[in-house]
Scaffold this motif. Structure first.
Motif, PDB file in Angstrom:
ATOM      1  N   ALA A  99       0.834  -1.204   0.000  1.00 14.53           N
ATOM      2  CA  ALA A  99       0.000   0.000   0.000  1.00 14.53           C
ATOM      3  C   ALA A  99       0.868   1.254   0.000  1.00 14.53           C
ATOM      4  CB  ALA A  99      -0.940  -0.009   1.203  1.00 14.53           C
ATOM      5  N   ALA A 100       1.875   1.276   0.840  1.00 16.88           N
ATOM      6  CA  ALA A 100       2.764   2.442   0.888  1.00 16.88           C
ATOM      7  C   ALA A 100       3.561   2.578  -0.400  1.00 16.88           C
ATOM      8  CB  ALA A 100       3.703   2.340   2.089  1.00 16.88           C
ATOM      9  N   ARG A 101       4.017   1.450  -0.925  1.00 18.04           N
ATOM     10  CA  ARG A 101       4.765   1.503  -2.184  1.00 18.04           C
ATOM     11  C   ARG A 101       3.905   2.067  -3.311  1.00 18.04           C
ATOM     12  NH1 ARG A 101       7.662  -4.047  -3.196  1.00 18.04           N
ATOM     13  NH2 ARG A 101       8.274  -2.886  -5.047  1.00 18.04           N
ATOM     14  N   ALA A 102       2.623   1.706  -3.341  1.00 19.08           N
ATOM     15  CA  ALA A 102       1.718   2.245  -4.357  1.00 19.08           C
ATOM     16  C   ALA A 102       1.520   3.749  -4.163  1.00 19.08           C
ATOM     17  CB  ALA A 102       0.379   1.518  -4.301  1.00 19.08           C
ATOM     18  N   LEU A 103       1.389   4.181  -2.922  1.00 25.01           N
ATOM     19  CA  LEU A 103       1.254   5.605  -2.624  1.00 25.01           C
ATOM     20  C   LEU A 103       2.458   6.376  -3.155  1.00 25.01           C
ATOM     21  CD1 LEU A 103       0.061   8.092  -1.016  1.00 25.01           C
ATOM     22  CD2 LEU A 103       1.461   7.283   0.890  1.00 25.01           C
ATOM     23  N   TYR A 104       3.648   5.890  -2.842  1.00 27.14           N
ATOM     24  CA  TYR A 104       4.863   6.596  -3.263  1.00 27.14           C
ATOM     25  C   TYR A 104       5.051   6.554  -4.775  1.00 27.14           C
ATOM     26  CZ  TYR A 104       5.889   6.617   1.709  1.00 27.14           C
ATOM     27  OH  TYR A 104       5.821   6.811   3.066  1.00 27.14           O
ATOM     28  N   ALA A 105       4.726   5.442  -5.398  1.00 21.33           N
ATOM     29  CA  ALA A 105       4.848   5.361  -6.859  1.00 21.33           C
ATOM     30  C   ALA A 105       3.902   6.367  -7.510  1.00 21.33           C
ATOM     31  CB  ALA A 105       4.541   3.946  -7.347  1.00 21.33           C
ATOM     32  N   GLN A 106       2.688   6.446  -7.013  1.00 23.19           N
ATOM     33  CA  GLN A 106       1.703   7.385  -7.550  1.00 23.19           C
ATOM     34  C   GLN A 106       2.159   8.834  -7.344  1.00 23.19           C
ATOM     35  OE1 GLN A 106      -2.204   7.686  -5.594  1.00 23.19           O
ATOM     36  NE2 GLN A 106      -3.093   7.368  -7.628  1.00 23.19           N
ATOM     37  N   ALA A 107       2.909   9.081  -6.272  1.00 25.13           N
ATOM     38  CA  ALA A 107       3.390  10.434  -5.971  1.00 25.13           C
ATOM     39  C   ALA A 107       4.683  10.771  -6.710  1.00 25.13           C
ATOM     40  CB  ALA A 107       3.581  10.594  -4.466  1.00 25.13           C
ATOM     41  N   GLY A 108       5.225   9.820  -7.477  1.00 24.42           N
ATOM     42  CA  GLY A 108       6.392  10.118  -8.295  1.00 24.42           C
ATOM     43  C   GLY A 108       7.736   9.705  -7.727  1.00 24.42           C
ATOM     44  N   TYR A 109       7.742   8.844  -6.730  1.00 28.51           N
ATOM     45  CA  TYR A 109       8.995   8.369  -6.141  1.00 28.51           C
ATOM     46  C   TYR A 109       9.526   7.181  -6.944  1.00 28.51           C
ATOM     47  CZ  TYR A 109       8.113  11.283  -2.083  1.00 28.51           C
ATOM     48  OH  TYR A 109       7.898  12.364  -1.266  1.00 28.51           O
TER      49      TYR A 109
END
Length: 139
Positions: A99-109
């Motif tokens: 879930a956190a990895r998806a959040l960060y990927a969506q935010a451009g990390y």
């Protein structure tokens, strides 16, 4: 939010790992460049040093997950970090925290590294940390 409230929410969000105490939150908040964004449902805690920011932790109460609250807190914290002069931001996230990895990927990390055995769950094998980075657009 008070350090006590932060510690309670952090304990709810990270029940399978060591959580941070109110004293630890108080110490972090007292550091120069500390940024706290969010509310009593979800928060992001960052620290800016010179032109770099580091996400120390993001926590969302289990009852409030999947509502965009962490995304909102992250965006607010990133804006504040840029206002303090940050050009780039880093973090570590557990390899198994999808879930956190998806959040960060969506935010451009983007992933720039991996640290084996970085996280030590209470009753499980160590988990690698993925090191992520995001550069802020020049102003």
């Amino acid at each position: 939010m008070t350090p006590e409230a932060l510690a309670r929410l952090h304990a709810q969000a990270f029940s399978s790992t060591r959580t941070w105490s109110a004293a630890e939150f108080r110490d972090l908040l007292d550091q120069p460049g500390a940024i706290l964004a969010g509310d009593d449902r979800a928060f992001a805690l960052l620290r800016v040093t010179l032109d770099e920011a580091e996400i120390l932790t993001i926590a969302t109460a289990p009852a409030h997950r999947r509502k965009g609250l962490a995304r909102k807190a992250l965006a607010q914290a990133e804006t504040a970090a840029q206002a303090l002069g940050a050009c780039v931001i880093f973090l570590e996230v557990a390899e198994d925290n999808t879930a956190a990895r998806a959040l960060y990927a969506q935010a451009g990390y983007a992933q720039i590294g991996r640290r084996p055995g970085y996280y030590l769950p209470k009753d499980a094998a160590p988990v690698a940390a993925l090191v992520l980075r995001k550069a802020f657009a020049a102003r």
